[in-house]
Design a protein around this motif. Sequence first.
Motif, PDB file in Angstrom:
ATOM      1  N   GLY A 137     -41.418  45.102   4.175  1.00 43.80           N
ATOM      2  CA  GLY A 137     -40.483  45.694   3.229  1.00 43.80           C
ATOM      3  C   GLY A 137     -40.737  47.172   3.010  1.00 43.80           C
ATOM      4  O   GLY A 137     -39.801  47.937   2.751  1.00 43.80           O
ATOM      5  N   GLY A 138     -42.007  47.586   3.110  1.00 42.12           N
ATOM      6  CA  GLY A 138     -42.320  49.006   3.004  1.00 42.12           C
ATOM      7  C   GLY A 138     -41.747  49.785   4.166  1.00 42.12           C
ATOM      8  O   GLY A 138     -41.269  50.917   4.007  1.00 42.12           O
ATOM      9  N   ALA A 139     -41.776  49.179   5.359  1.00 40.80           N
ATOM     10  CA  ALA A 139     -41.122  49.786   6.514  1.00 40.80           C
ATOM     11  C   ALA A 139     -39.617  49.812   6.309  1.00 40.80           C
ATOM     12  O   ALA A 139     -38.933  50.769   6.682  1.00 40.80           O
ATOM     13  N   GLY A 140     -39.083  48.749   5.687  1.00 43.89           N
ATOM     14  CA  GLY A 140     -37.663  48.686   5.397  1.00 43.89           C
ATOM     15  C   GLY A 140     -37.217  49.771   4.428  1.00 43.89           C
ATOM     16  O   GLY A 140     -36.099  50.294   4.533  1.00 43.89           O
ATOM     17  N   VAL A 141     -38.079  50.116   3.484  1.00 44.48           N
ATOM     18  CA  VAL A 141     -37.779  51.209   2.549  1.00 44.48           C
ATOM     19  C   VAL A 141     -37.521  52.501   3.315  1.00 44.48           C
ATOM     20  O   VAL A 141     -36.543  53.221   3.065  1.00 44.48           O
ATOM     21  N   LEU A 142     -38.400  52.813   4.276  1.00 41.61           N
ATOM     22  CA  LEU A 142     -38.248  54.033   5.058  1.00 41.61           C
ATOM     23  C   LEU A 142     -37.035  53.941   5.976  1.00 41.61           C
ATOM     24  O   LEU A 142     -36.353  54.944   6.218  1.00 41.61           O
TER      25      LEU A 142
ATOM     26  N   VAL B 231     -39.944  53.777  -2.643  1.00 39.52           N
ATOM     27  CA  VAL B 231     -41.393  53.579  -2.766  1.00 39.52           C
ATOM     28  C   VAL B 231     -41.831  52.540  -1.746  1.00 39.52           C
ATOM     29  O   VAL B 231     -41.369  51.398  -1.764  1.00 39.52           O
ATOM     30  N   SER B 232     -42.743  52.940  -0.850  1.00 40.15           N
ATOM     31  CA  SER B 232     -43.262  52.053   0.194  1.00 40.15           C
ATOM     32  C   SER B 232     -44.706  51.678  -0.119  1.00 40.15           C
ATOM     33  O   SER B 232     -45.565  52.557  -0.260  1.00 40.15           O
ATOM     34  N   PHE B 233     -44.961  50.368  -0.230  1.00 37.47           N
ATOM     35  CA  PHE B 233     -46.316  49.854  -0.444  1.00 37.47           C
ATOM     36  C   PHE B 233     -46.855  49.308   0.873  1.00 37.47           C
ATOM     37  O   PHE B 233     -46.276  48.391   1.455  1.00 37.47           O
ATOM     38  N   HIS B 234     -47.954  49.847   1.327  1.00 41.05           N
ATOM     39  CA  HIS B 234     -48.638  49.461   2.568  1.00 41.05           C
ATOM     40  C   HIS B 234     -47.652  49.048   3.659  1.00 41.05           C
ATOM     41  O   HIS B 234     -47.753  47.982   4.273  1.00 41.05           O
ATOM     42  N   GLY B 235     -46.677  49.910   3.886  1.00 39.75           N
ATOM     43  CA  GLY B 235     -45.650  49.620   4.882  1.00 39.75           C
ATOM     44  C   GLY B 235     -45.996  50.132   6.267  1.00 39.75           C
ATOM     45  O   GLY B 235     -46.936  50.927   6.447  1.00 39.75           O
ATOM     46  N   GLY B 236     -45.247  49.687   7.262  1.00 33.91           N
ATOM     47  CA  GLY B 236     -45.342  50.275   8.587  1.00 33.91           C
ATOM     48  C   GLY B 236     -44.733  51.669   8.548  1.00 33.91           C
ATOM     49  O   GLY B 236     -43.595  51.837   8.098  1.00 33.91           O
ATOM     50  N   LEU B 237     -45.457  52.666   9.005  1.00 30.77           N
ATOM     51  CA  LEU B 237     -45.050  54.056   8.806  1.00 30.77           C
ATOM     52  C   LEU B 237     -44.551  54.738  10.067  1.00 30.77           C
ATOM     53  O   LEU B 237     -44.137  55.900  10.015  1.00 30.77           O
ATOM     54  N   GLY B 238     -44.575  54.044  11.189  1.00 29.44           N
ATOM     55  CA  GLY B 238     -44.156  54.657  12.437  1.00 29.44           C
ATOM     56  C   GLY B 238     -42.688  55.046  12.424  1.00 29.44           C
ATOM     57  O   GLY B 238     -41.853  54.378  11.806  1.00 29.44           O
ATOM     58  N   LEU B 239     -42.365  56.137  13.115  1.00 30.50           N
ATOM     59  CA  LEU B 239     -40.987  56.616  13.200  1.00 30.50           C
ATOM     60  C   LEU B 239     -40.345  56.074  14.475  1.00 30.50           C
ATOM     61  O   LEU B 239     -40.792  56.375  15.576  1.00 30.50           O
ATOM     62  N   PRO B 240     -39.285  55.262  14.343  1.00 29.13           N
ATOM     63  CA  PRO B 240     -38.635  54.706  15.532  1.00 29.13           C
ATOM     64  C   PRO B 240     -38.032  55.815  16.408  1.00 29.13           C
ATOM     65  O   PRO B 240     -37.610  56.864  15.908  1.00 29.13           O
TER      66      PRO B 240
END
Length: 254
Positions: free
Chosen positions: A144-149, A162-171
């Motif tokens: 869901g943190g990746a989904g936020v981004l 607000v992203s909590f411990h999300g996947g941070l990679g840029l597609p």
Amino acid sequence: MKPLQLLVAVFTLSMAVVVSARAEVTGSHYDYTINGAAYQGYVAHNSNLDESRGTVLIIHDWDGLTDYEERRADMLASLGYTAFAIDVYGRDNRPTSMQENQQRSGEMYADRAAFQRRLTAALDAVDDIPGGTDNVVVIGYCFGGAGVLELARTGAETEGFVSFHGGLGLPEGQDYNDVAAPILIQHGSADPVSGMSDVAALLDALQAAGVEHNAQIHGGARHSFTVYGSGDYDLDADRASWQALTAFLEERLD
């Protein structure tokens, strides 16, 4: 306990009782459709309030909408917000195993257009939920943190992300040029999924795009540090990140 400490403790407990007495949290599942397909989220709000303080949209982890997101929604409702925990996978497509968690989340990562459509459609559904408001902050945990981004990169008009411990990679093929609201990152320094190099790359990208942003790094915290009962759960990091969230909500929604 010293007299002053006792007085503070009694006052704090009394205030908690008053707040609890005034909070009437109403939570229920909420059905909506996207392109004719059925989805089922969860909405919580304080029915004793004449007006909500704002809406918080919650994007679930890779295991779909569970009682974890519902509990977070209830916590937010007790503070006077309307919380909408959305369903990314579909009402009849909930994962039931680790393998299915990987499959469902992998499908979304493989088809970013579909992922974005489901997120934006859920955001549009806020207008119809009980207690829904025009001012919305989007939050999410892990997947869901990746989904936020992901949603932020679409240019969705909200008050913040607000992203909590999300996947941070840029597609590949995406950027942050269209982000329309501030982004807050809550991340653990020992996260093996998205490490500190990913955090630095994200912050560099946000800075280059001119996006208002901030990040709080929780020293020693691993992935899923807010997830109760998980091996990565970190009480101090959970509390600190929740306090940061509530401060962000007060700034962006109130």
